[in-house]
Design a protein around this motif. Structure first.
Motif, PDB file in Angstrom:
ATOM      1  N   HIS A 124       3.556  12.313 -12.439  1.00 52.66           N
ATOM      2  CA  HIS A 124       3.398  12.077 -11.033  1.00 52.66           C
ATOM      3  C   HIS A 124       2.868  10.560 -10.498  1.00 52.66           C
ATOM      4  O   HIS A 124       3.420  10.142  -9.704  1.00 52.66           O
ATOM      5  N   ASP A 125       2.088  10.216 -11.490  1.00 55.00           N
ATOM      6  CA  ASP A 125       1.479   8.763 -11.045  1.00 55.00           C
ATOM      7  C   ASP A 125       2.324   7.906 -11.231  1.00 55.00           C
ATOM      8  O   ASP A 125       2.862   6.840 -10.272  1.00 55.00           O
ATOM      9  N   MET A 126       3.392   8.127 -12.248  1.00 55.98           N
ATOM     10  CA  MET A 126       4.518   7.375 -12.508  1.00 55.98           C
ATOM     11  C   MET A 126       5.659   7.538 -11.430  1.00 55.98           C
ATOM     12  O   MET A 126       6.142   6.367 -11.029  1.00 55.98           O
ATOM     13  N   LEU A 127       5.819   8.617 -10.926  1.00 55.32           N
ATOM     14  CA  LEU A 127       6.871   8.835  -9.982  1.00 55.32           C
ATOM     15  C   LEU A 127       6.355   8.102  -8.713  1.00 55.32           C
ATOM     16  O   LEU A 127       7.163   7.739  -7.900  1.00 55.32           O
ATOM     17  N   THR A 128       5.062   8.068  -8.221  1.00 51.78           N
ATOM     18  CA  THR A 128       4.626   7.570  -6.963  1.00 51.78           C
ATOM     19  C   THR A 128       4.841   5.962  -7.142  1.00 51.78           C
ATOM     20  O   THR A 128       5.523   5.398  -6.157  1.00 51.78           O
ATOM     21  N   GLU A 129       4.702   5.466  -8.294  1.00 48.11           N
ATOM     22  CA  GLU A 129       4.799   4.011  -8.452  1.00 48.11           C
ATOM     23  C   GLU A 129       6.550   3.814  -8.208  1.00 48.11           C
ATOM     24  O   GLU A 129       6.866   2.603  -7.714  1.00 48.11           O
ATOM     25  N   ALA A 130       7.333   4.735  -8.896  1.00 45.03           N
ATOM     26  CA  ALA A 130       8.913   4.574  -8.712  1.00 45.03           C
ATOM     27  C   ALA A 130       9.203   4.485  -7.371  1.00 45.03           C
ATOM     28  O   ALA A 130       9.926   3.846  -6.839  1.00 45.03           O
ATOM     29  N   GLY A 131       8.750   5.507  -6.531  1.00 44.62           N
ATOM     30  CA  GLY A 131       8.890   5.573  -5.356  1.00 44.62           C
ATOM     31  C   GLY A 131       8.486   4.317  -4.319  1.00 44.62           C
ATOM     32  O   GLY A 131       9.500   3.827  -3.477  1.00 44.62           O
ATOM     33  N   ARG A 135      11.331   1.729  -2.545  1.00 42.05           N
ATOM     34  CA  ARG A 135      11.307   1.522  -1.272  1.00 42.05           C
ATOM     35  C   ARG A 135      10.988  -0.100  -1.033  1.00 42.05           C
ATOM     36  O   ARG A 135      11.792  -0.566   0.020  1.00 42.05           O
ATOM     37  N   ARG A 136      10.484  -0.672  -1.860  1.00 40.87           N
ATOM     38  CA  ARG A 136      10.327  -2.106  -1.374  1.00 40.87           C
ATOM     39  C   ARG A 136      11.537  -2.910  -1.798  1.00 40.87           C
ATOM     40  O   ARG A 136      11.776  -3.742  -0.983  1.00 40.87           O
ATOM     41  N   VAL A 137      12.058  -2.559  -2.767  1.00 42.44           N
ATOM     42  CA  VAL A 137      13.281  -3.560  -3.024  1.00 42.44           C
ATOM     43  C   VAL A 137      14.459  -2.987  -2.193  1.00 42.44           C
ATOM     44  O   VAL A 137      15.258  -3.865  -1.864  1.00 42.44           O
ATOM     45  N   TRP A 138      14.578  -1.759  -1.447  1.00 49.80           N
ATOM     46  CA  TRP A 138      15.370  -1.370  -0.498  1.00 49.80           C
ATOM     47  C   TRP A 138      15.072  -2.314   1.057  1.00 49.80           C
ATOM     48  O   TRP A 138      16.181  -1.974   1.766  1.00 49.80           O
TER      49      TRP A 138
END
Length: 318
Positions: A124-131, A135-138
């Motif tokens: 879940h921590d990894m998924l938060t970072e991934a999101g 978001r940032r590169v989009w």
């Protein structure tokens, strides 16, 4: 207003067939297609698992359907920057909004690179970072992201869609709802008709109309054939998510479900030619607040199953 779409059952179909089924869904007036993003199927009886992103690109070229993933795990065999790139490309090929729904993954798919499959709180921590990274590169332009789990170095995605990608999160409880809040999710996806998940999503400021789930349809001309299909092709789902997330291969799912009788599976999955059990199952999801429902025809005649839904099940829902 409930919207119905087609879940492209990639565990049972090759890529060409999935694209044809998306065209059938469009012809039938369904509103979207959703696809799982696996490398392995669930059971030995499942004989396929094509690459979801290639299929989505072909669907975008062959139809004008709205598309979604359900679910993509951007923290294991994929780096989140790769998924951000894939989603942007697919979304830019379509005139409709694209929904990338992400989840914490299953060992079934994520152990294959030989990397450690972390505990769920770490995932879940990894998924938060991934999101956050996606978001940032989009946003456009060059970005550097350095987190505890993921790094993107001076990265830019050049082809971005005109309509922003919708980011969804698969949820099953408070922890995953916390991920949805942390990444500013546009939608949630769940597998059970759990009204409390929708209620908590609403409490967290989520859009109550952006709730997704899916319903298997073991349609067959006889009760016996429908029951056989349900047991043969969907028994993997009966033990629940704590089991589904942890087993590494189809043979393990076969062993874990060996004790399940067709009748036990049939209690959880509508089957056969009677439309009322299907309508009753769908009502449970609608009453729980799920507004985007993917139909999963698990028999081989998808067109007849969709005709059955449209002519016999849908009228019972009005």
């Amino acid at each position: 207003m409930t919207r119905f779409g087609l879940k492209l059952m990639s565990e049972l179909r090759d890529a060409r067939t999935l694209v044809r089924h998306a065209q059938v869904a469009e012809e039938r007036g369904l509103e979207f297609v959703c696809i799982s993003d696996h490398i392995h199927p669930w059971l030995p009886e499942h004989d396929h698992s094509p690459f979801a992103w290639t299929v989505l690109g072909a669907v975008a070229a062959a139809t004008d359907m709205e598309m979604a993933t359900g679910l993509t795990c951007p923290i294991g065999r994929y780096h989140p920057l790769v998924i951000a790139h894939a989603a942007a490309t697919v979304a830019s090929m379509s005139s409709k909004p694209f929904t990338l729904t992400i989840g914490a993954g299953e060992r079934l798919n994520e152990h294959v690179t030989g990397d450690h499959f972390p505990a769920v709180d770490v995932r879940h921590d990894m998924l938060t970072e991934a999101g956050e990274l996606m978001r940032r590169v989009w946003e456009g332009g060059f970005h550097t992201y350095r987190g505890r789990h993921f790094t993107a170095e001076d990265a830019r995605i050049y082809d971005l869609p005109e309509t922003p990608i919708r980011l969804g999160v698969g949820v099953s409880g408070e922890q995953s709802l916390g991920v949805a809040k942390a990444v500013g999710a546009d939608a949630i996806m769940a597998v059970d008709p759990d009204a409390s998940l929708v209620s908590r999503w609403d409490d967290l400021g989520g859009d109550p109309t952006a709730t997704w789930s899916e319903i298997p349809l073991a349609w067959a001309p006889t009760e016996e054939e429908g029951l056989r299909l349900a047991h043969e092709r969907m028994r993997f789902a009966v033990p629940g998510w704590k089991v589904m997330a942890e087993l590494p291969n189809p043979v393990n799912f076969d062993a874990a479900t060996a004790h399940l009788s067709p009748e036990q599976v049939g209690e959880a999955i509508p089957h056969g030619p009677d439309p009322e059990p299907y309508a009753e199952t769908i009502r449970q999801f609608v009453d729980a607040g799920y507004t985007n429902l993917s139909l999963i025809p698990i028999g081989d005649d998808v067109e007849k199953a969709l005709d059955f839904f449209e002519s016999e099940v849908r009228p019972l829902l009005d």
